[in-house]
Design a protein around this motif. Structure first.
Motif, short mmCIF file in Angstrom:
data_model
loop_
_atom_site.label_atom_id
_atom_site.label_comp_id
_atom_site.label_asym_id
_atom_site.label_seq_id
_atom_site.Cartn_x
_atom_site.Cartn_y
_atom_site.Cartn_z
N ALA A 72 0.72 -1.17 0.19
CA ALA A 72 0.02 0.03 0.18
C ALA A 72 0.78 1.37 0.00
CB ALA A 72 -0.87 0.10 1.13
N ALA A 73 2.26 1.35 0.26
CA ALA A 73 2.98 2.39 0.57
C ALA A 73 3.46 2.75 -1.05
CB ALA A 73 4.04 2.27 1.61
N GLN A 74 3.26 2.02 -1.69
CA GLN A 74 3.35 2.32 -3.32
C GLN A 74 2.39 3.18 -3.89
OE1 GLN A 74 5.21 -2.25 -3.45
NE2 GLN A 74 5.06 -1.19 -5.67
N ILE B 199 0.60 5.00 -8.42
CA ILE B 199 1.02 3.70 -7.95
C ILE B 199 2.37 3.30 -8.42
CG2 ILE B 199 0.78 1.12 -7.49
CD1 ILE B 199 -2.22 1.41 -7.67
N ASN B 200 3.53 3.15 -7.92
CA ASN B 200 4.69 2.84 -8.18
C ASN B 200 4.68 1.34 -8.83
OD1 ASN B 200 7.73 3.50 -8.75
ND2 ASN B 200 7.76 1.94 -7.13
N ALA C 258 7.35 -7.15 -12.29
CA ALA C 258 6.13 -7.89 -12.68
C ALA C 258 5.21 -8.13 -11.35
CB ALA C 258 6.40 -9.20 -13.37
N ASN C 259 5.85 -8.45 -10.27
CA ASN C 259 4.91 -8.65 -9.15
C ASN C 259 4.13 -7.21 -8.95
OD1 ASN C 259 7.98 -9.68 -8.05
ND2 ASN C 259 6.14 -11.23 -8.39
N HIS C 260 4.51 -6.40 -8.86
CA HIS C 260 3.89 -4.81 -8.85
C HIS C 260 2.82 -4.89 -9.86
CE1 HIS C 260 7.65 -3.02 -6.94
NE2 HIS C 260 7.15 -3.88 -6.04
N ALA C 261 3.28 -5.09 -11.11
CA ALA C 261 2.30 -5.08 -12.50
C ALA C 261 1.00 -5.87 -11.98
CB ALA C 261 3.09 -5.27 -13.38
N HIS D 142 -2.76 5.80 -11.90
CA HIS D 142 -1.96 6.32 -12.72
C HIS D 142 -0.48 5.42 -12.34
CE1 HIS D 142 -4.42 9.93 -13.46
NE2 HIS D 142 -4.76 9.49 -12.19
N ARG D 143 0.01 4.87 -13.30
CA ARG D 143 1.35 4.15 -13.09
C ARG D 143 2.32 5.18 -13.22
NH1 ARG D 143 0.31 -2.29 -14.46
NH2 ARG D 143 -1.95 -2.44 -14.39
#
Length: 384
Positions: A214-216, A226-227, A231-234, A251-252
């Motif tokens: 969540a801190a991303q 969102i940062n 691939a895990n984040h995506a 917004h990425r």
């Protein structure tokens, strides 16, 4: 009171402050090293250690062993606990209702299908829970020792649920070696000479899995920035886009390894606290139109001195990680007088609090807190 929080600046009415009880060690295993790669790779005392394998299956067993333990100086932990309690007291003095997680009562380890890990206390509670309006979203962790961290928040979440909150848990990763995308570490400059070329196989391998903190996420009313750097984040961001479709816009960005709350924070509508002009260039176009307060360069004497074997887990910019009580009032580490003066020149009232060992424990004031109730009835559109 009902759960309600859409941004980081509306008047704060209720908050959870983390717990440092029984924080005794860091565990050096695959997920920990990947998550803290940027910091660990720059520390000379760890540069020459073989990066992989740290986790490997014992003979005749397909489960993964735990990592190497790195004990933390007891004095640091005691001082950390003092400072956490001081943060809670400072918020209460500002008429904010403070909730606390259940404490980690003893040092313990857990095992899943794929690995064992030491359990960390619920200290950086911002990381694994995203509050969006009246919904609690538990995000899929990226560090094995934090897998069960939100369990310590069950009592608080249960009360909000009974008062009408929605409560969602994103899919939990299995977290075998094959679950992690190492590409960020592999393409980053410097660091250990040996990268992860041959992860250990497991009967529970599923390929890359969604893992995102969540801190991303930067909450901006109807918008989320969102940062995404792996691939895990995506995959985690894909899930959030589908789950929040029609309610929030996403917004990425790709500005750092994981968390963004020591790179950019929104202090009020139209005003950002930003680490450097280079970070500002990576923001979505609508946010580049906002006023920007650039944090002063960190002063080395603002931090305690540590031994070579003490693990430093954040950049010197960690004190940008402030907590807004409202659009005019900001909690700031008392060790940062120049940051306080900078904010005051822009019309903010700063409330100094003590937070000595933030670099050892991986979090600032924003990380150690989770705002659950902020005044306001609906998400505003600040970017259209």
């Amino acid at each position: 009171m009902q759960l309600n929080s859409y941004d980081d600046w509306s008047p704060l009415e209720e908050v959870i402050v983390g717990s440092a009880d029984n924080y005794t060690t860091h565990e050096h295993e695959l997920s920990f090293k990947l998550f803290f790669y940027d910091q660990l790779s720059s520390q000379s005392s760890f540069y020459d250690q073989q990066y992989y394998p740290v986790v490997s299956p014992p003979s005749g067993d397909t489960r993964l062993k735990g990592g190497v333990q790195s004990p933390i100086n007891k004095r640091y932990v005691e001082e950390l606990s003092e400072d956490v309690e001081g943060i809670a007291q400072a918020l209460e003095s500002l008429s904010v209702k403070v909730h606390r997680p259940m404490p980690l009562t003893e040092v313990t380890r857990v095992e899943t299908l794929a690995w064992p890990a030491a359990v960390l206390p619920p200290l950086n509670i911002r990381d694994n829970t995203l509050i969006l309006g009246d919904e609690i979203i538990e995000t899929p962790p990226q560090v094995r020792s934090r897998y069960f961290e939100t369990q310590f928040l069950k009592k608080v979440f249960q009360d909000y649920f009974q008062d009408g909150a929605r409560w969602t848990v994103m899919p939990r990763p299995v977290m075998t070696d094959a679950s992690f995308d190492p590409s960020y570490a592999q393409r980053s400059p410097g660091g250990p000479a040996e990268f992860i070329e041959e992860p250990q196989s497991s009967p529970y391998d599923t390929g890359f899995e969604m893992m995102i903190d969540a801190a991303q996420c930067l909450r901006l009313g109807k918008d989320l920035m969102i940062n995404v750097s792996t691939a895990n984040h995506a995959l985690g961001c894909d899930w959030l886009e589908r789950h929040l479709e029609g309610r929030f816009r996403i917004h990425r960005v790709g500005m750092t390894d994981n968390h963004i709350d020591s790179m950019v924070l929104a202090l009020r509508p139209g005003t950002l606290l930003v680490r450097t002009p280079r970070v500002a260039e990576m923001l979505p176009e609508p946010l580049r139109k906002w006023d920007m307060i650039f944090a002063p360069e960190p002063e080395i004497n603002a931090f305690p001195s540590y031994d070579d074997n003490d693990l430093v887990l954040t950049s010197p910019y960690i004190d940008l990680n402030v907590l807004s009580v409202d659009e005019e009032t900001v909690l700031v580490n008392e060790a940062c007088p120049e940051l306080m003066r900078t904010l005051e020149r822009h019309g903010f009232t700063t409330v100094p609090v003590r937070h000595r060992h933030r670099r050892l424990f991986g979090g600032g004031l924003h990380c150690f807190t989770l705002d659950t109730v902020r005044r306001g009835s609906a998400p505003e559109d600040y970017l259209s």
